[in-house]
Design an enzyme around this catalytic site. Sequence first.
Site, PDB file in Angstrom:
ATOM      1  N   GLY A  22       4.816 -28.380   6.102  1.00  0.00           N
ATOM      2  CA  GLY A  22       3.951 -28.893   6.570  1.00  0.00           C
ATOM      3  C   GLY A  22       2.106 -28.382   6.550  1.00  0.00           C
ATOM      4  CB  CYS A  23      -1.509 -29.227   6.519  1.00  0.00           C
ATOM      5  SG  CYS A  23      -0.904 -30.753   6.748  1.00  0.00           S
ATOM      6  CE1 TYR A  24      -2.954 -32.245  12.294  1.00  0.00           C
ATOM      7  CE2 TYR A  24      -2.044 -33.337  11.729  1.00  0.00           C
ATOM      8  CZ  TYR A  24      -3.204 -33.167  11.503  1.00  0.00           C
ATOM      9  OH  TYR A  24      -3.866 -33.981  11.210  1.00  0.00           O
TER      10      TYR A  24
END
Lengths: 367, 367, 367, 367
Positions: free
Chosen positions: C172-174
Amino acid sequence: MGWQALEMYHKGRLSSDSVKKECIVIKVGIVGGTGYTGVELLRLLAQHPQVEVTLITSRSEAGVAVSDMYPNLRGHYDLAFSEPDPERLAACDAVFFATPHGVAHALAGELLARGTRVIDLSADFRLKDAEEWAQWYGQPHGAPELLEEAVYGMPEVNREAIRGARLIAVPGCYPTAVQLGLLPLLEAGLIDAQHVIADCKSGVTGAGRGAKVPSLLAEASESFKAYGASGHRHLPEIRQGLTQAAGQPVGLTFVPHLTPMIRGIHATLYGRLNGEPGDLQALFEKRFADEPAVDVMPAGSHPETRSVKGSDICRLAVHRPGDSDTVVVLAVIDNLVKGASGQAIQNLNLMFGFDEMAGLGAPALMP
Amino acid sequence: MGWQALEMYHKGRLSSDSVKKECIVIKVGIVGGTGYTGVELLRLLAQHPQVEVTLITSRSEAGVAVSDMYPNLRGHYDLAFSEPDPERLAACDAVFFATPHGVAHALAGELLARGTRVIDLSADFRLKDAEEWAQWYGQPHGAPELLEEAVYGMPEVNREAIRGARLIAVPGCYPTAVQLGLLPLLEAGLIDAQHVIADCKSGVTGAGRGAKVPSLLAEASESFKAYGASGHRHLPEIRQGLTQAAGQPVGLTFVPHLTPMIRGIHATLYGRLNGEPGDLQALFEKRFADEPAVDVMPAGSHPETRSVKGSDICRLAVHRPGDSDTVVVLAVIDNLVKGASGQAIQNLNLMFGFDEMAGLGAPALMP
Amino acid sequence: MGWQALEMYHKGRLSSDSVKKECIVIKVGIVGGTGYTGVELLRLLAQHPQVEVTLITSRSEAGVAVSDMYPNLRGHYDLAFSEPDPERLAACDAVFFATPHGVAHALAGELLARGTRVIDLSADFRLKDAEEWAQWYGQPHGAPELLEEAVYGMPEVNREAIRGARLIAVPGCYPTAVQLGLLPLLEAGLIDAQHVIADCKSGVTGAGRGAKVPSLLAEASESFKAYGASGHRHLPEIRQGLTQAAGQPVGLTFVPHLTPMIRGIHATLYGRLNGEPGDLQALFEKRFADEPAVDVMPAGSHPETRSVKGSDICRLAVHRPGDSDTVVVLAVIDNLVKGASGQAIQNLNLMFGFDEMAGLGAPALMP
Amino acid sequence: MGWQALEMYHKGRLSSDSVKKECIVIKVGIVGGTGYTGVELLRLLAQHPQVEVTLITSRSEAGVAVSDMYPNLRGHYDLAFSEPDPERLAACDAVFFATPHGVAHALAGELLARGTRVIDLSADFRLKDAEEWAQWYGQPHGAPELLEEAVYGMPEVNREAIRGARLIAVPGCYPTAVQLGLLPLLEAGLIDAQHVIADCKSGVTGAGRGAKVPSLLAEASESFKAYGASGHRHLPEIRQGLTQAAGQPVGLTFVPHLTPMIRGIHATLYGRLNGEPGDLQALFEKRFADEPAVDVMPAGSHPETRSVKGSDICRLAVHRPGDSDTVVVLAVIDNLVKGASGQAIQNLNLMFGFDEMAGLGAPALMP
């Protein structure tokens, strides 16, 4: 006993809320309060010394506290949205409609009959021709019998009629900016009425609070585009007003654009001069000399939309580039204030004999 | 004769400008009026019923009309910027300094001696230790003899002292948000005072109105960054305030960030709980129950900076994620209002016995 | 016959499109191509010399030309969205899933069985524990039998496993930004693993392309807020990765924030040092010395998200403010590139033996 | 030995940097590299397979590494800014001037004499009339003897002349958008050449990277304004080009506006039809059928500036609202690419026999 409360407020012994409670104020309702013009009415009326909002309706949010939906209003309103109830609305002195088109058609007649004045921010009563309305809005006009009585609520044109009105059609946002910018030229017959161009730019609140992909920050930010180049619902409204000002049919090319900001409309207006126009700056200054909500800027100015952010002012500048036969007018408003809720309150103030700018005196938020 | 004017205003026969002329109001001057805190003072004071701004100085813009520089104020002020003149400043009841550091040092003493109260928005009198000031600001403190008298102008901590003060040091923007968010926890001794973290995000007006490349829209928009991770001038001010609240030295890691917007500060504050803290929500609500400028939001809330845009409110929420031993406080203010000019006016109101929130009652501009 | 085409391209006699046609390239399909990660795959793959996108599916937009929906791709793709068809997907060498959670669960097994590799950008295969997945996503895991085989697609941790993988769970991005920033510290055992803080800020594309009111420009612009302070779906994914790096359970406080911009994540990471850490700058530089997508900036730097806008780079800086016992790491990525589609292509390149950064070489768009 | 390098690159055994080193490429210098058009040249040329930037000058930043000033270029360039040195510039095959006006005047002649081709992005050689130049730029023209040779670098008009040119005047940003949008109409004689209106909107990078208050995010964001309504330096350049296309003098009203975004120009162009124009859509499609950098959108389209963000494409749409006698053309470009650095590279490619779009093939960054 109003002055005593105000005096105590003045001495710091009373809050403005207490003043409202003790002063004689009118009761106001808002139908359709969850959109941007609804919350803007609430924001502005929170500062109005003679208005109490007693009722705000929303089918979708009935039961939700206003301050839960709009936390900026925490501490200002102790109201929840409710289902629209004609009984309770009729108990108001005036009702604002901040609704999609068609809603005011259905309710306005009943409210008027029961003595409640109606100020409609939607397009329902703006066009005088019910057929034309039906054509642009794709449905029959729901209250054609009220069209004759409805007053187009632009104080700079219809102030006296507004004072005596029971039903107001508040002008649209683009129509306000375009008409205010062109009125002096068309009234004086200085430009070719057949070929007027209005190149308009609006912030995204003009598209409302609906959840639509093109209005997402990720879509509308860092971009600029035209829309509706082939025809926009505000076109007939603008044409109607300009035609009245010109005393002849007006040919208008109107191209609206979306600009990546929240609030503000900038209209750039082009007209072909019929001959030597004389002093255009003086013409504009004279036309609006007594207007509390119109500010003609000094010659050579370029008004910025941020100079009216949150305020009810329309700022104008007039140019004649290179002394050619083309005149350029620049007009800026906050689409939610002078282009909607602020102008609606100007109408209310006129109808109830208040100071025309009561509740509308705060300077724009800049920067 | 104030009430008569207010009554006439109430009846719509007098404008608010006329009211000001006929009421007994104090005279206020502003030194350094061209920056963002200066114009914000003007914007807010335009709505203050008991203040008249009689003087606004700027060396660089002397002679320029205020409304030429800030067109949002057209119609609100008939003032031009002037050279700072101690004689004319001393004729005011109170003078705001909205200046770079060092300027208030030079003038405050003389004004106080002549009976004019001073409200300083710069950092000149915030630190109690002149040596520490000199170290962070790279020059000797110019008025150490006034430090003892100067009152740190945070009403939520020093209200009584402010009422009697002659010289106010208005808290900085970050310090306001961070202290308001941490006070309840530190006063109650609930968190490890040695390891407090303040992760703060500010809009670009925090950097002032100076023409600097990193503040250009083309540089600061569509981007996010930290700055001053290794040390920022607000650190000692925050530490001083927190230490007083905790009754013991506070160890603080403070990382400010620049966020692509005009106004607003969001402080995200992290503390390690010393033990079971009890009901944190109740603690916060009780601490700020009587505070007119602090709003503790319901449990589970995430305050948005836009909910305070243009307003003097600090909104807070307290979280304890996953019932762990870490408490998270979210605090938002408008850096130009509660973080500067609004808080300065709160101080003025307290000093002159006005309603603490006079002139500060308008809801935030949202959207 | 690739080189001849490339040589002719080099001599300007062949366009890059022609090169693709004549070179041996792999066929790639995209499931769920209308969201932001889908269009970002298309944007990046348009520049990839060895990939041909042969299929892009969307139930809602089936039949619509890709370039009608995304005019930036006009001239780059002659494809229309189609209904997802397992037959046609299985004819691809690899399939990307850019879908809501649950979709890849249903299709991945069949594609793998037919020899098509799967690169899933959703959360479907990120958590190793199917129970934990079910708990955070509110539905049973749809393909627990594939979890053991699925490789967590972070090249900086799992490069060798990725090369041989058939099924990739793209981080995921985070999680990408937080893990890259903390890996060196946790692998070296330098910080208290029980008390790690990740204060993260994301642009609005992180919320996807769904039409939701809070994502409107009028709502999200000129504002900043936290969300999910009490728990966010990325928390268990980050914790899983950090725990593996630390060799012990990691206690993480993770607070995501929404920042008014389109792209970019900024993670500000706080750890408590266990003792004297040695040269932190050298530690970071050494850890990422051979990483093509991680850039450790010089000591004292503050990376800006715009420095990675549109690019697959993660930029890092490490600080130790005031030589205290708190270390601060700043990490920036483009959430749609290194945080999603770019990292997915890095995985594809590794799986097919291409240059790891093929198609990912363009500098960020700045300004 | 180019193909071997390319083949090895193809096989993943060689990076694109190595390819550049082994291929025959031209050497290029940039004068004035710190502004936005300078860094944009660097960004685009980093992807150009046959160009090596060997020299980039800046008086103010001499000695500073390019990647320190523009971190997006870290890893792409190992260059520092240097003092402009005619010797070193003359060693380049071509030199770009990305300078304020006047600088290219002083250096171009010497470089041409020594065999180096010059591509000037400033206004120095755009106007054919040295007197007119002097009038608009407030100083004498510094190299009138070169005006005859200078080719106006708009490939859509002058492609053959560009191929053989030694000195190119790259068109301005507004002039590119306005001319491309009006060429088909004026060449075909369909509109009244005396009364053409160009209402143009630009992002703030159009104002350059100078530190000026009006370009601050806090000033330019959330606002929209016109500027230069009475006359802008791009007016004579546009008029010159349109006059050539029309074969008669053109009367143009040109009003530029500032829109709150980083990149992009939107030109809305109005012409009065002389009579029945036939199929306008077909006219536009035919005119630009073979143009690699112009994209005529389908009838009824409204091009968005973001659809060309970072790319060299000009997107056009033509409308005739209400079948009136007014035609409206919408044209969008990225002011830094097709409006400056990208178009400059198109010229370079033509001059050196490369593919016209080499280095310019990446799709726009959207969202």
